[in-house]
Design an enzyme around this catalytic site. Sequence first.
Site, PDB file in Angstrom:
ATOM      1  N   ASN A  61       0.920  -1.334   0.002  1.00  0.00           N
ATOM      2  CA  ASN A  61      -0.055  -0.018   0.011  1.00  0.00           C
ATOM      3  C   ASN A  61       0.846   1.166   0.001  1.00  0.00           C
ATOM      4  O   ASN A  61       0.705   1.987  -0.693  1.00  0.00           O
ATOM      5  CB  ASN A  61      -0.858  -0.081   1.444  1.00  0.00           C
ATOM      6  CG  ASN A  61      -1.852  -0.987   1.143  1.00  0.00           C
ATOM      7  OD1 ASN A  61      -2.247  -1.330  -0.011  1.00  0.00           O
ATOM      8  ND2 ASN A  61      -2.859  -1.215   2.092  1.00  0.00           N
ATOM      9  N   ARG A 418      -5.367   1.516 -13.606  1.00  0.00           N
ATOM     10  CA  ARG A 418      -3.819   1.658 -13.045  1.00  0.00           C
ATOM     11  C   ARG A 418      -3.288   0.419 -12.731  1.00  0.00           C
ATOM     12  O   ARG A 418      -3.374  -0.181 -11.920  1.00  0.00           O
ATOM     13  CB  ARG A 418      -3.918   2.703 -11.753  1.00  0.00           C
ATOM     14  CG  ARG A 418      -2.633   3.027 -11.424  1.00  0.00           C
ATOM     15  CD  ARG A 418      -2.746   4.092 -10.043  1.00  0.00           C
ATOM     16  NE  ARG A 418      -3.056   5.358 -10.709  1.00  0.00           N
ATOM     17  CZ  ARG A 418      -3.793   6.456  -9.866  1.00  0.00           C
ATOM     18  NH1 ARG A 418      -4.115   6.138  -8.633  1.00  0.00           N
ATOM     19  NH2 ARG A 418      -4.026   7.608 -10.339  1.00  0.00           N
ATOM     20  N   HIS A 448     -15.282   2.343 -15.756  1.00  0.00           N
ATOM     21  CA  HIS A 448     -15.004   1.722 -14.543  1.00  0.00           C
ATOM     22  C   HIS A 448     -16.310   0.923 -13.987  1.00  0.00           C
ATOM     23  O   HIS A 448     -16.146   0.017 -13.175  1.00  0.00           O
ATOM     24  CB  HIS A 448     -14.614   2.819 -13.283  1.00  0.00           C
ATOM     25  CG  HIS A 448     -14.290   2.183 -11.971  1.00  0.00           C
ATOM     26  ND1 HIS A 448     -14.865   2.305 -10.764  1.00  0.00           N
ATOM     27  CD2 HIS A 448     -13.040   1.647 -11.533  1.00  0.00           C
ATOM     28  CE1 HIS A 448     -14.307   1.616  -9.884  1.00  0.00           C
ATOM     29  NE2 HIS A 448     -13.336   1.162 -10.379  1.00  0.00           N
ATOM     30  N   TYR A 481     -12.163 -10.142  -2.274  1.00  0.00           N
ATOM     31  CA  TYR A 481     -12.698  -8.761  -2.228  1.00  0.00           C
ATOM     32  C   TYR A 481     -14.188  -9.071  -2.005  1.00  0.00           C
ATOM     33  O   TYR A 481     -14.701  -9.762  -2.272  1.00  0.00           O
ATOM     34  CB  TYR A 481     -12.762  -8.119  -3.548  1.00  0.00           C
ATOM     35  CG  TYR A 481     -11.335  -7.622  -3.883  1.00  0.00           C
ATOM     36  CD1 TYR A 481     -10.213  -8.131  -3.147  1.00  0.00           C
ATOM     37  CD2 TYR A 481     -11.205  -6.449  -4.635  1.00  0.00           C
ATOM     38  CE1 TYR A 481      -8.713  -7.425  -3.498  1.00  0.00           C
ATOM     39  CE2 TYR A 481      -9.900  -5.866  -4.918  1.00  0.00           C
ATOM     40  CZ  TYR A 481      -8.768  -6.473  -4.347  1.00  0.00           C
ATOM     41  OH  TYR A 481      -7.586  -5.841  -4.709  1.00  0.00           O
ATOM     42  N   ARG A 577     -13.961   2.238   3.994  1.00  0.00           N
ATOM     43  CA  ARG A 577     -12.756   1.417   4.190  1.00  0.00           C
ATOM     44  C   ARG A 577     -11.549   2.103   4.154  1.00  0.00           C
ATOM     45  O   ARG A 577     -10.544   2.226   5.022  1.00  0.00           O
ATOM     46  CB  ARG A 577     -12.660   0.380   2.982  1.00  0.00           C
ATOM     47  CG  ARG A 577     -11.348  -0.430   3.133  1.00  0.00           C
ATOM     48  CD  ARG A 577     -11.230  -1.520   2.076  1.00  0.00           C
ATOM     49  NE  ARG A 577     -11.569  -1.193   0.755  1.00  0.00           N
ATOM     50  CZ  ARG A 577     -10.393  -0.618  -0.092  1.00  0.00           C
ATOM     51  NH1 ARG A 577      -9.107  -0.791   0.296  1.00  0.00           N
ATOM     52  NH2 ARG A 577     -10.779  -0.295  -1.142  1.00  0.00           N
ATOM     53  N   HIS A 605     -14.983  -3.910  -0.342  1.00  0.00           N
ATOM     54  CA  HIS A 605     -14.927  -3.091  -1.548  1.00  0.00           C
ATOM     55  C   HIS A 605     -16.470  -2.883  -2.165  1.00  0.00           C
ATOM     56  O   HIS A 605     -16.446  -1.779  -3.297  1.00  0.00           O
ATOM     57  CB  HIS A 605     -14.495  -3.930  -2.816  1.00  0.00           C
ATOM     58  CG  HIS A 605     -13.846  -3.322  -3.892  1.00  0.00           C
ATOM     59  ND1 HIS A 605     -14.320  -3.900  -5.296  1.00  0.00           N
ATOM     60  CD2 HIS A 605     -12.867  -2.658  -4.201  1.00  0.00           C
ATOM     61  CE1 HIS A 605     -13.918  -3.194  -6.110  1.00  0.00           C
ATOM     62  NE2 HIS A 605     -12.817  -2.387  -5.486  1.00  0.00           N
TER      63      HIS A 605
END
Length: 699
Positions: A61, A418, A448, A481, A577, A605
Amino acid sequence: MSAEPVLSLLSAPGAVTEHPDRFLDRELSWLRFNQRVLELAEDDNLPLLERVRFLAIFASNLDEFFMVRVAGLKRRIAAGVAVKAASGLMPREVLERIWTKTSDLVGRHASLFKDEITPLLKSEGIELIRWADLTRDEQRYCKKIFKERVFPVLTPLAVDPAHPFPYISGLSLNLAVLVRNPKTESQHFARVKVPGSLARFIPLGNHRFVPLEDVIGEHLDRLFPGMEVVAAHTFRVTRNEDLEVEEDDAENLLKALEKELLRRKFGPPVRLEVEEDIDERVLGLLVSELDVTDEEVFRLPGLIDLRGLHDIADLDREDLKYASYLPGTHVQLAPVESASPVDVFEALQRADVLLHHPYDSFATSVQRFIEQAAADPHVLAIKQTLYRTSGNSPIIDALVDAAESGKQVLVIVEIKARFDEQANIRWARKLEEAGCHVVYGQVGLKTHCKLSMVVRQEPEGLRRYTHIGTGNYNPKTARMYEDLGLLTTDEAVGEDVAHLFNNLSGYSRNASYDQLLVAPDSVRSGLQRCIDAEIEHHLAGRPARIRIKANAIVDEELIDALYAASQVGVPIELLVRGICALRPGVPGLSETIRVRSILGRFLEHSRVFWFANGGEPVVYIGSADMMHRNLDRRVEVLVPLPDAAQVAQATQLLDTAFAPTTAGWELHPDGDWTREAGSSSRPLEDLQEILISRHHRHR
């Protein structure tokens, strides 16, 4: 208290804009998110290898944060476009606070691994040892490994008048080596890259491991024969790796992106990690050649780059992990008697299905839906968006099979996702070669949204089957997820999805939809209307309440709308989150707003927007977070759940998440988070464990 400016407590309500410091800084909020990840690694109630996993996640991260967010701040400062953030901080102020906070977190991270986790691993028979602690037999084994597997791929790069300082690739592990010529007594610098193609930790047997850089460091004399090795220090550079692609048209986008991916490798440095005891002459050379500031240098005790701990967390020691969990088939898609898979189309003709992954199996729901569509002779067309997917993806294979069997297949591939750009370019070409119509979306907008539509010929005519989700079509991440997805035959939803696919693939610019909220046209305004409606319901004495579950809440306009709702007394609960720029619990501004965060074995998510609506709740799910990019610069979709049973399912999820008996973190007005886990005698319940048990009972 945090270093951020603390909001003055205003007792009298007023206009939202009368509170100039009402937003928390998004970058500092992200660092606090990663601090919550670190707190999981620090939690001795978690299984040991799961704590190891959270150490690796923290490291990954932070790498991305520097590559994208810190790099962006530095770029704005260098370009002279340093305007104030919504938090009131200038980019340089944010950067200074990032250095301070990051230094603290990195120190905690390194000390936790070295002083606590490593000894605990040893007590469980898993040893991460340095070269000096190897036995003679192990040293001989490592010498053999070095000779046969490592030495052939090493390339020492000298630095002298004839050899300029070498390019150091981002996130690569390196050895900075000082050697002395015994004849002239002159010293020279060289760089040796630790091969990323080899395992970071070399297994020695019996769950004993030695870092690859230790093995290389011990055999440097093989790389510099005739020279004396004076010192060797591990270091790593983080570079700006965010992409900047100007789109002229979709046809040229593929070539532009491939060129930009090459440029990414040469982005300017934004961080230098070195060993704590590095030779000052070596450090001086690195700082000078890489052009980094003192603040960008991080001295670490012990090992650099703990992403490799994922390999340790993957060890076959189930006693040191979460209890194994196998997702089950959703009850509406489970075969009653036959052992063969259920007919998804037949099941959806009976009722829509709201899926909750990973508790509901992705393989026997969404994947089965696409695979059955590909094989069904009555299916005429499949339309699909792909943002991220996995290697050897069964979704890709099914779309290829469908195209090769003569079905019309349209795939909207977002090749600007990305850090997945290269993989998505490969998928795009594979799909094109199979005869799929591949489109890269609209110029200037990332696609997206998570959509799949199947058009099927049935006795009564054509029917559209649609899936709208909150997560990617990725079978691998679907096991890790937490996401929601709606499988529906609702005609109005199908009509809207068909219009949206036409917008993405053709020249249609229909921005009006009956059921869906679609960014950049109507997600922002639609959510604003829903918030305004709750204000009206509350003032009229009808049931009013707002609940939102998201990855991030940053958009100032919608935060102000939530503040306005709070000022009239609407109860608001937010489950976030990651980043939250909203300050809860401030008198006169956000007294009725509560913000929680839940992290755990699965990555939360899903995005859920729940409104009491005067007593008849309305719930939207979809791909959009409350961020500028999602609302204004991406194609996003929110769909209202069409059935009361699905609304009740989403309501139960939120009830459980916000229950006082459920563990989580609570956000305070100053931006700090407090973990609420209960006491050792009365611990609070883990949301994900509750849901595992609940889904297990309902099978």
